[in-house]
Design a protein around this motif. Structure first.
Motif, PDB file in Angstrom:
ATOM      1  N   ALA A  77       0.811  -1.215   0.000  1.00  0.00           N
ATOM      2  CA  ALA A  77       0.000   0.000   0.000  1.00  0.00           C
ATOM      3  C   ALA A  77       0.849   1.273   0.000  1.00  0.00           C
ATOM      4  O   ALA A  77       0.362   2.345  -0.354  1.00  0.00           O
ATOM      5  CB  ALA A  77      -0.931   0.007   1.209  1.00  0.00           C
ATOM      6  N   ALA A  78       2.094   1.161   0.402  1.00  0.00           N
ATOM      7  CA  ALA A  78       2.958   2.336   0.484  1.00  0.00           C
ATOM      8  C   ALA A  78       3.353   2.796  -0.918  1.00  0.00           C
ATOM      9  O   ALA A  78       3.622   1.987  -1.800  1.00  0.00           O
ATOM     10  CB  ALA A  78       4.202   2.020   1.299  1.00  0.00           C
ATOM     11  N   HIS A  79       3.351   4.124  -1.096  1.00  0.00           N
ATOM     12  CA  HIS A  79       3.711   4.695  -2.393  1.00  0.00           C
ATOM     13  C   HIS A  79       4.726   5.802  -2.179  1.00  0.00           C
ATOM     14  O   HIS A  79       4.613   6.601  -1.274  1.00  0.00           O
ATOM     15  CB  HIS A  79       2.481   5.286  -3.093  1.00  0.00           C
ATOM     16  N   GLY A  80       5.688   5.851  -3.004  1.00  0.00           N
ATOM     17  CA  GLY A  80       6.716   6.877  -2.962  1.00  0.00           C
ATOM     18  C   GLY A  80       7.728   6.575  -4.045  1.00  0.00           C
ATOM     19  O   GLY A  80       7.847   5.432  -4.511  1.00  0.00           O
ATOM     20  N   LEU A  83      10.386   3.921  -2.979  1.00  0.00           N
ATOM     21  CA  LEU A  83       9.794   2.598  -2.838  1.00  0.00           C
ATOM     22  C   LEU A  83       9.408   2.021  -4.198  1.00  0.00           C
ATOM     23  O   LEU A  83       9.615   0.829  -4.452  1.00  0.00           O
ATOM     24  CB  LEU A  83       8.569   2.672  -1.914  1.00  0.00           C
ATOM     25  N   ARG A  84       8.878   2.848  -5.082  1.00  0.00           N
ATOM     26  CA  ARG A  84       8.553   2.372  -6.434  1.00  0.00           C
ATOM     27  C   ARG A  84       9.820   1.931  -7.165  1.00  0.00           C
ATOM     28  O   ARG A  84       9.827   0.932  -7.874  1.00  0.00           O
ATOM     29  CB  ARG A  84       7.833   3.461  -7.224  1.00  0.00           C
ATOM     30  N   ALA A  85      10.910   2.688  -6.980  1.00  0.00           N
ATOM     31  CA  ALA A  85      12.174   2.332  -7.632  1.00  0.00           C
ATOM     32  C   ALA A  85      12.705   0.997  -7.092  1.00  0.00           C
ATOM     33  O   ALA A  85      13.141   0.141  -7.877  1.00  0.00           O
ATOM     34  CB  ALA A  85      13.206   3.432  -7.409  1.00  0.00           C
ATOM     35  N   MET A 153      10.007   0.006   5.386  1.00  0.00           N
ATOM     36  CA  MET A 153       9.399   1.178   6.035  1.00  0.00           C
ATOM     37  C   MET A 153      10.381   2.351   6.084  1.00  0.00           C
ATOM     38  O   MET A 153       9.980   3.506   5.959  1.00  0.00           O
ATOM     39  CB  MET A 153       8.919   0.834   7.447  1.00  0.00           C
ATOM     40  N   ARG A 154      11.673   2.069   6.244  1.00  0.00           N
ATOM     41  CA  ARG A 154      12.672   3.130   6.244  1.00  0.00           C
ATOM     42  C   ARG A 154      12.693   3.833   4.883  1.00  0.00           C
ATOM     43  O   ARG A 154      12.778   5.060   4.801  1.00  0.00           O
ATOM     44  CB  ARG A 154      14.044   2.541   6.575  1.00  0.00           C
ATOM     45  N   ILE A 155      12.580   3.058   3.812  1.00  0.00           N
ATOM     46  CA  ILE A 155      12.535   3.633   2.468  1.00  0.00           C
ATOM     47  C   ILE A 155      11.260   4.467   2.299  1.00  0.00           C
ATOM     48  O   ILE A 155      11.297   5.584   1.791  1.00  0.00           O
ATOM     49  CB  ILE A 155      12.611   2.526   1.394  1.00  0.00           C
TER      50      ILE A 155
END
Length: 187
Positions: A77-80, A83-85, A153-155
């Protein structure tokens, strides 16, 4: 890159190493028990207590497996941008790691249930060592789960902080006055 990071990188890349470490730990313990006749901590308790321990451990491991599924949901669910990379470049390895964690949970449960069904008063088949292996392996996989989840989560947090999208909580100094008085009995 430090020594600790190098070890973590090698550990994260080689999922099978958990099997080998658990086998080495339990194998060493079995050899010690067989060679010295002491240190067999599970034999010190009777079969009924061992089976209770096995059943409790199976429940705990199952709960951790459920938490693993929740961690995967949070991760997906996390987007950024970062994180996508990471997901784009390492999607196969990440899927393999998450899948391995869930499969490891299933294996541990299967091993514990096997120990539960095979354990007898005299324990002629040494089912307690199957349980020991399952617990060492579960500990290693739980460590892997925490490490992977923390890394992701750190990313994700780095993405949030960079974008400034972490809201600063507003403190309301009057919130306590609005709370019901819990010292008075309810009418």
């Amino acid at each position: 890159m430090g020594v600790r990071a190098g070890i973590a990188d090698r550990w994260s890349e080689h999922l099978h190493i958990d099997y080998l470490i658990a086998a080495t730990v339990v194998g060493t313990h079995v050899l010690t028990v067989r060679g010295t006749g002491s240190g067999d901590w599970l034999k010190w308790i009777d079969s009924g207590q061992r089976t209770d321990l096995y059943a409790a451990a199976a429940g705990v491991v199952s709960a951790i497996g459920g938490l693993s599924a929740i961690a995967i949901s949070i991760y997906t669910a996390a987007h950024g941008a970062r994180l996508r990379a990471v997901r784009g470049r390492h999607s196969a390895k990440l899927r393999q790691s998450w899948r391995s964690l869930l499969q490891g949970t299933a294996l541990v449960c299967l091993l514990i249930l096997s120990a539960l069904s095979l354990d007898r008063e005299k324990d002629p088949m040494s089912a307690r060592f199957v349980f020991e292996y399952a617990m060492v392996f579960a500990g290693l996989r739980f460590g892997r789960l925490v490490w992977l989840f923390d890394t992701m989560m750190r990313i994700s947090d780095a993405d949030l902080l960079e974008n400034g999208s972490v809201p600063t909580p507003v403190r309301d100094p009057h919130w306590l006055r609005r709370q019901p008085d819990r010292t008075r009995p309810n009418p």
